[in-house]
Write a protein that holds these residues in place. Structure first.
Motif, mmCIF file in Angstrom:
data_model
loop_
_atom_site.group_PDB
_atom_site.id
_atom_site.type_symbol
_atom_site.label_atom_id
_atom_site.label_comp_id
_atom_site.label_asym_id
_atom_site.label_seq_id
_atom_site.Cartn_x
_atom_site.Cartn_y
_atom_site.Cartn_z
ATOM 1 N N GLU A 176 -0.109 3.371 1.114
ATOM 2 C CA GLU A 176 -0.142 4.068 -0.183
ATOM 3 C C GLU A 176 0.802 3.436 -1.198
ATOM 4 O O GLU A 176 0.625 3.600 -2.406
ATOM 5 N N LYS A 177 1.798 2.703 -0.724
ATOM 6 C CA LYS A 177 2.778 2.100 -1.620
ATOM 7 C C LYS A 177 2.249 0.839 -2.296
ATOM 8 O O LYS A 177 2.856 0.340 -3.245
ATOM 9 N N HIS A 178 1.135 0.317 -1.795
ATOM 10 C CA HIS A 178 0.552 -0.898 -2.365
ATOM 11 C C HIS A 178 -0.400 -0.508 -3.488
ATOM 12 O O HIS A 178 -1.341 0.253 -3.279
ATOM 13 N N ARG A 179 -0.183 -1.038 -4.667
ATOM 14 C CA ARG A 179 -0.907 -0.544 -5.840
ATOM 15 C C ARG A 179 -2.410 -0.810 -5.786
ATOM 16 O O ARG A 179 -3.182 -0.103 -6.439
ATOM 17 N N ARG A 238 -3.992 1.226 -2.137
ATOM 18 C CA ARG A 238 -4.043 2.693 -2.182
ATOM 19 C C ARG A 238 -5.311 3.224 -2.853
ATOM 20 O O ARG A 238 -5.695 4.367 -2.640
ATOM 21 N N GLN A 285 0.971 6.179 4.873
ATOM 22 C CA GLN A 285 2.044 6.260 3.878
ATOM 23 C C GLN A 285 2.508 4.876 3.451
ATOM 24 O O GLN A 285 2.824 4.656 2.272
#
Length: 364
Positions: A121-124, A127, A118
């Motif tokens: 996933e926040k890293h563009r 992810r 999770q």
């Protein structure tokens, strides 16, 4: 007088001192070589041996080529090699840190596989290199089975591939691949709608995650992934200190060393793989990707210093994050019969001691 650097080791390793088996002896000799080069001494102890209420600690110290228990002032810099997640140790570590003790790579208590997923996933950019992942529930399992033809089921917190399973769609049926605990033979169960009992039983006992299966590159037909060691060095920045390839045994779905895989240098197996780009391109992509993950995670867990990423790569040379290990080395894969499989991997064991010296000089 040489300053001491503390090292928190797992209980099972501590119990083997001073009569260590050859592989552990080899590992400790690498620690000691790095300590000598950095003009420091090492003291090995467990979490139970150190207390925020005592200014001294008892641990093993190497004296005249022998390891002897000695009581000494509590080191101001400590390297943790444990992942113990008991609440009492969490409070103990926090109290020591509040007193000014620097404990790097200290135990992380919210590092379940799905938590890390999770976060990434926040890293563009990162992810785009993650397999789709969900917690294992009946609803999520059906959702993923409708979307993918192959899935990996892994324990949310665990090591060495223990309990991992694989689901493959074959025609109008599904095949569950699994291993009994402590065994290396792969077993199969075919089913259509009703889930196999082995899967249901494991879901009851432990938390699992579901991941889409990444189409890994192969070596002589067997899938492999890589353990990428990313560590803070003598000037306090993350560097890649080693890439080791874990090749699954024939007809297996797990690349973990404890599950029967073999460990190799990428250079030694590359000509036998189906990877299309050059080895230089692949290594550059893997190293750049791994460093991006480490530096991003460091913003959330600033005490990290010794990471081992399991990175898969497709035949097109695209890297994928599989999971994060909070100790970079894995003894059984790098050292066999008391010897390093490759001399170049000694840096993996030595770099954390370089970082400890850096902390002594800059913050100690």
């Amino acid at each position: 007088m040489q300053p001491y650097v503390g090292m928190i080791v797992p209980n099972n390793i501590y119990k083997q001192i001073p009569n260590m088996p050859p592989d552990v002896t080899c590992m400790f000799s690498l620690f000691e070589e790095a300590a000598q080069r950095n003009n420091v001494r090492l003291c090995y102890f467990t979490l139970s041996n150190i207390s925020p209420y005592k200014k001294t600690v008892k641990g093993f110290v190497k004296i005249n080529n022998h390891y002897t228990i000695k009581e000494l002032p509590r080191p101001s810099v400590i390297y943790s090699r444990v992942l113990d997640h008991l609440p009492k140790f969490r409070e103990q570590i926090q109290s020591l840190v509040q007193q000014g003790v620097i404990i790097f790579n200290r135990p992380n208590y919210d590092v379940e596989k799905y938590t890390v997923h999770q976060l990434l996933e926040k890293h563009r950019t990162i992810r785009n290199h993650l397999p789709e992942t969900l917690p294992l529930t009946f609803k999520n399992l059906r959702k993923m089975m409708n979307k993918f033809n192959s899935l990996i089921l892994k324990t949310n917190y665990g090591e060495r591939g223990i309990g991992a399973m694989k689901l493959d769609k074959i025609g109008d049926k599904w095949c569950l691949l699994y291993k009994n605990i402590g065994e290396l033979d792969v077993k199969q169960v075919y089913f259509t709608n009703e889930l196999p009992s082995v899967l249901l039983n494991r879901m009851k006992k432990r938390k699992y995650i579901i991941q889409e299966t990444i189409s890994l590159a192969t070596c002589k037909g067997s899938p492999f992934d890589m353990r990428v060691s990313v560590q803070k060095d003598k000037i306090g920045i993350f560097v890649v200190t080693g890439i080791t390839c874990k090749v699954a045994k024939q007809n297996d779905y797990l690349t973990n060393g404890s599950q029967g895989s073999t460990t190799h240098r990428l250079e030694d197996i590359f000509s036998n793989t189906n990877i299309r780009p050059s080895i230089y391109q692949v290594k550059e992509r893997i190293e750049s990707f791994s460093l991006a993950i480490a530096n991003y995670m460091n913003d959330v867990y600033p005490h990290l210093a010794d990471l081992g990423f399991d990175i898969g790569v497709t035949k097109e040379g695209t890297p994928y994050f599989i999971e994060c290990n909070f100790i970079s080395d894995y003894l059984g894969g790098l050292i066999v019969d008391g010897k390093l499989l490759s001399k170049e991997w000694d840096i993996i064991f030595k770099t954390p001691i370089d970082y400890a010296k850096y902390l002594l000089e800059t913050k100690g």
